[in-house]
Design a protein around this motif. Structure first.
Motif, PDB file in Angstrom:
ATOM      1  N   TYR A  63      -7.316   4.478   5.650  1.00 48.16           N
ATOM      2  CA  TYR A  63      -6.507   5.624   6.051  1.00 48.16           C
ATOM      3  C   TYR A  63      -5.868   5.306   7.393  1.00 48.16           C
ATOM      4  N   CYS A  64      -4.556   5.397   7.456  1.00 48.41           N
ATOM      5  CA  CYS A  64      -3.826   5.126   8.691  1.00 48.41           C
ATOM      6  C   CYS A  64      -3.800   6.380   9.557  1.00 48.41           C
ATOM      7  N   VAL A  65      -4.223   6.217  10.817  1.00 45.79           N
ATOM      8  CA  VAL A  65      -4.234   7.337  11.760  1.00 45.79           C
ATOM      9  C   VAL A  65      -3.309   7.091  12.948  1.00 45.79           C
ATOM     10  N   GLY A  66      -2.558   5.988  12.893  1.00 44.92           N
ATOM     11  CA  GLY A  66      -1.614   5.720  13.971  1.00 44.92           C
ATOM     12  C   GLY A  66      -0.858   4.428  13.747  1.00 44.92           C
ATOM     13  N   GLY A  67       0.337   4.364  14.268  1.00 48.47           N
ATOM     14  CA  GLY A  67       1.153   3.160  14.156  1.00 48.47           C
ATOM     15  C   GLY A  67       1.854   3.058  12.819  1.00 48.47           C
ATOM     16  N   GLU A  68       2.235   1.822  12.501  1.00 45.16           N
ATOM     17  CA  GLU A  68       3.011   1.604  11.274  1.00 45.16           C
ATOM     18  C   GLU A  68       2.842   0.177  10.799  1.00 45.16           C
ATOM     19  N   GLY A  69       3.087  -0.009   9.510  1.00 46.95           N
ATOM     20  CA  GLY A  69       3.033  -1.329   8.903  1.00 46.95           C
ATOM     21  C   GLY A  69       3.425  -1.245   7.450  1.00 46.95           C
ATOM     22  N   LYS A  70       3.069  -2.282   6.709  1.00 46.05           N
ATOM     23  CA  LYS A  70       3.357  -2.346   5.279  1.00 46.05           C
ATOM     24  C   LYS A  70       2.222  -3.062   4.584  1.00 46.05           C
ATOM     25  N   ILE A  71       2.066  -2.751   3.298  1.00 46.54           N
ATOM     26  CA  ILE A  71       1.153  -3.493   2.434  1.00 46.54           C
ATOM     27  C   ILE A  71       1.958  -3.981   1.237  1.00 46.54           C
ATOM     28  N   GLU A  72       1.784  -5.247   0.886  1.00 48.54           N
ATOM     29  CA  GLU A  72       2.487  -5.844  -0.251  1.00 48.54           C
ATOM     30  C   GLU A  72       1.460  -6.273  -1.289  1.00 48.54           C
ATOM     31  N   ASP A  73       1.551  -5.719  -2.485  1.00 50.41           N
ATOM     32  CA  ASP A  73       0.693  -6.086  -3.608  1.00 50.41           C
ATOM     33  C   ASP A  73       1.194  -7.421  -4.150  1.00 50.41           C
ATOM     34  N   LEU A  74       0.376  -8.460  -4.089  1.00 54.11           N
ATOM     35  CA  LEU A  74       0.837  -9.781  -4.502  1.00 54.11           C
ATOM     36  C   LEU A  74       0.936  -9.933  -6.018  1.00 54.11           C
ATOM     37  N   LYS A  75       0.273  -9.075  -6.777  1.00 53.54           N
ATOM     38  CA  LYS A  75       0.381  -9.117  -8.243  1.00 53.54           C
ATOM     39  C   LYS A  75       1.704  -8.529  -8.719  1.00 53.54           C
ATOM     40  N   THR A  76       2.117  -7.417  -8.109  1.00 57.35           N
ATOM     41  CA  THR A  76       3.322  -6.717  -8.568  1.00 57.35           C
ATOM     42  C   THR A  76       4.539  -6.986  -7.703  1.00 57.35           C
ATOM     43  N   GLY A  77       4.312  -7.415  -6.457  1.00 51.85           N
ATOM     44  CA  GLY A  77       5.410  -7.594  -5.511  1.00 51.85           C
ATOM     45  C   GLY A  77       5.862  -6.303  -4.855  1.00 51.85           C
ATOM     46  N   ILE A  78       5.225  -5.196  -5.193  1.00 53.50           N
ATOM     47  CA  ILE A  78       5.592  -3.894  -4.633  1.00 53.50           C
ATOM     48  C   ILE A  78       5.066  -3.782  -3.206  1.00 53.50           C
ATOM     49  N   THR A  79       5.924  -3.273  -2.314  1.00 52.12           N
ATOM     50  CA  THR A  79       5.567  -3.065  -0.914  1.00 52.12           C
ATOM     51  C   THR A  79       5.568  -1.569  -0.619  1.00 52.12           C
ATOM     52  N   HIS A  80       4.552  -1.128   0.122  1.00 52.19           N
ATOM     53  CA  HIS A  80       4.435   0.280   0.509  1.00 52.19           C
ATOM     54  C   HIS A  80       4.417   0.378   2.030  1.00 52.19           C
ATOM     55  N   ASP A  81       5.126   1.359   2.566  1.00 48.12           N
ATOM     56  CA  ASP A  81       5.075   1.638   3.996  1.00 48.12           C
ATOM     57  C   ASP A  81       3.750   2.313   4.318  1.00 48.12           C
ATOM     58  N   ILE A  82       3.157   1.913   5.427  1.00 40.40           N
ATOM     59  CA  ILE A  82       1.907   2.504   5.903  1.00 40.40           C
ATOM     60  C   ILE A  82       2.199   3.121   7.268  1.00 40.40           C
ATOM     61  N   TYR A  83       1.811   4.367   7.448  1.00 36.19           N
ATOM     62  CA  TYR A  83       2.002   5.082   8.705  1.00 36.19           C
ATOM     63  C   TYR A  83       0.997   6.217   8.742  1.00 36.19           C
ATOM     64  N   ASP A  84       0.909   6.894   9.875  1.00 39.24           N
ATOM     65  CA  ASP A  84      -0.049   7.975  10.081  1.00 39.24           C
ATOM     66  C   ASP A  84      -0.027   8.950   8.909  1.00 39.24           C
ATOM     67  N   GLY A  85      -1.173   9.111   8.254  1.00 38.82           N
ATOM     68  CA  GLY A  85      -1.289  10.033   7.123  1.00 38.82           C
ATOM     69  C   GLY A  85      -1.297   9.357   5.767  1.00 38.82           C
ATOM     70  N   VAL A  86      -1.080   8.049   5.702  1.00 39.26           N
ATOM     71  CA  VAL A  86      -1.061   7.324   4.428  1.00 39.26           C
ATOM     72  C   VAL A  86      -2.424   6.668   4.195  1.00 39.26           C
ATOM     73  N   MET A  87      -2.945   6.808   2.962  1.00 39.46           N
ATOM     74  CA  MET A  87      -4.182   6.171   2.536  1.00 39.46           C
ATOM     75  C   MET A  87      -3.849   5.203   1.417  1.00 39.46           C
ATOM     76  N   TYR A  88      -4.539   4.071   1.395  1.00 40.18           N
ATOM     77  CA  TYR A  88      -4.491   3.201   0.218  1.00 40.18           C
ATOM     78  C   TYR A  88      -5.898   2.745  -0.108  1.00 40.18           C
ATOM     79  N   ALA A  89      -6.145   2.492  -1.390  1.00 40.91           N
ATOM     80  CA  ALA A  89      -7.455   2.037  -1.852  1.00 40.91           C
ATOM     81  C   ALA A  89      -7.270   0.781  -2.684  1.00 40.91           C
ATOM     82  N   LEU A  90      -8.053  -0.221  -2.374  1.00 37.97           N
ATOM     83  CA  LEU A  90      -8.018  -1.493  -3.099  1.00 37.97           C
ATOM     84  C   LEU A  90      -9.060  -1.427  -4.210  1.00 37.97           C
ATOM     85  N   ASN A  91      -8.757  -0.609  -5.220  1.00 37.97           N
ATOM     86  CA  ASN A  91      -9.709  -0.302  -6.278  1.00 37.97           C
ATOM     87  C   ASN A  91      -9.828  -1.395  -7.333  1.00 37.97           C
TER      88      ASN A  91
END
Length: 131
Positions: A63-91
């Protein structure tokens, strides 16, 4: 009950782990020895960095609580912006790149199974599985 002060009990101790290339710092608040069944960390991703990660032995929620970045899924090539309030799970043990943006990114992370505390990514972006 476990109560920890990150400034007094984590920062500057062995529970503060730095990436081999200094692209992140992980402040490990709860670890395997705490007996909770998960570990809990604050991780700072440094601005303008790229980290290859592939947790083959762990599941992670972030869970991002500050700042900014990106996550890129290497299987799909899809990139998501990460910033305060965004959660991702590596399920699915998702192999990915994590990019620091223009400012440091502050993340709150949970690992299952819990980590021991000294782990760092190996050459494949993996944390080893501890007995």
């Amino acid at each position: 009950m476990i109560v920890r002060d990150i400034r007094k009990e984590v920062i500057g101790t062995q529970k503060e782990v730095f990436a081999k290339n200094n692209q992140w710092v992980s402040r490990r608040m709860l670890l395997k020895d705490d007996g909770m069944g998960f570990s809990f960390h604050e991780t700072i991703i440094k601005a303008h960095t790229k980290t290859h990660i592939h947790y083959q032995n762990h599941l992670e929620a972030v869970y991002c609580v500050g700042g900014e970045g990106k996550i890129e899924d290497l299987k799909t090539g899809i990139t998501h912006d990460i910033y305060d309030g965004v959660m991702y799970a590596l399920n699915n043990h998702d192999e990915h790149y994590l990019y620091g943006g223009n400012v440091d990114m502050r993340l709150i992370c949970v690992f299952n199974p819990p980590i021991k505390g000294t782990e760092n990514h190996d050459e494949n972006g993996v944390y080893p599985l501890e007995d």
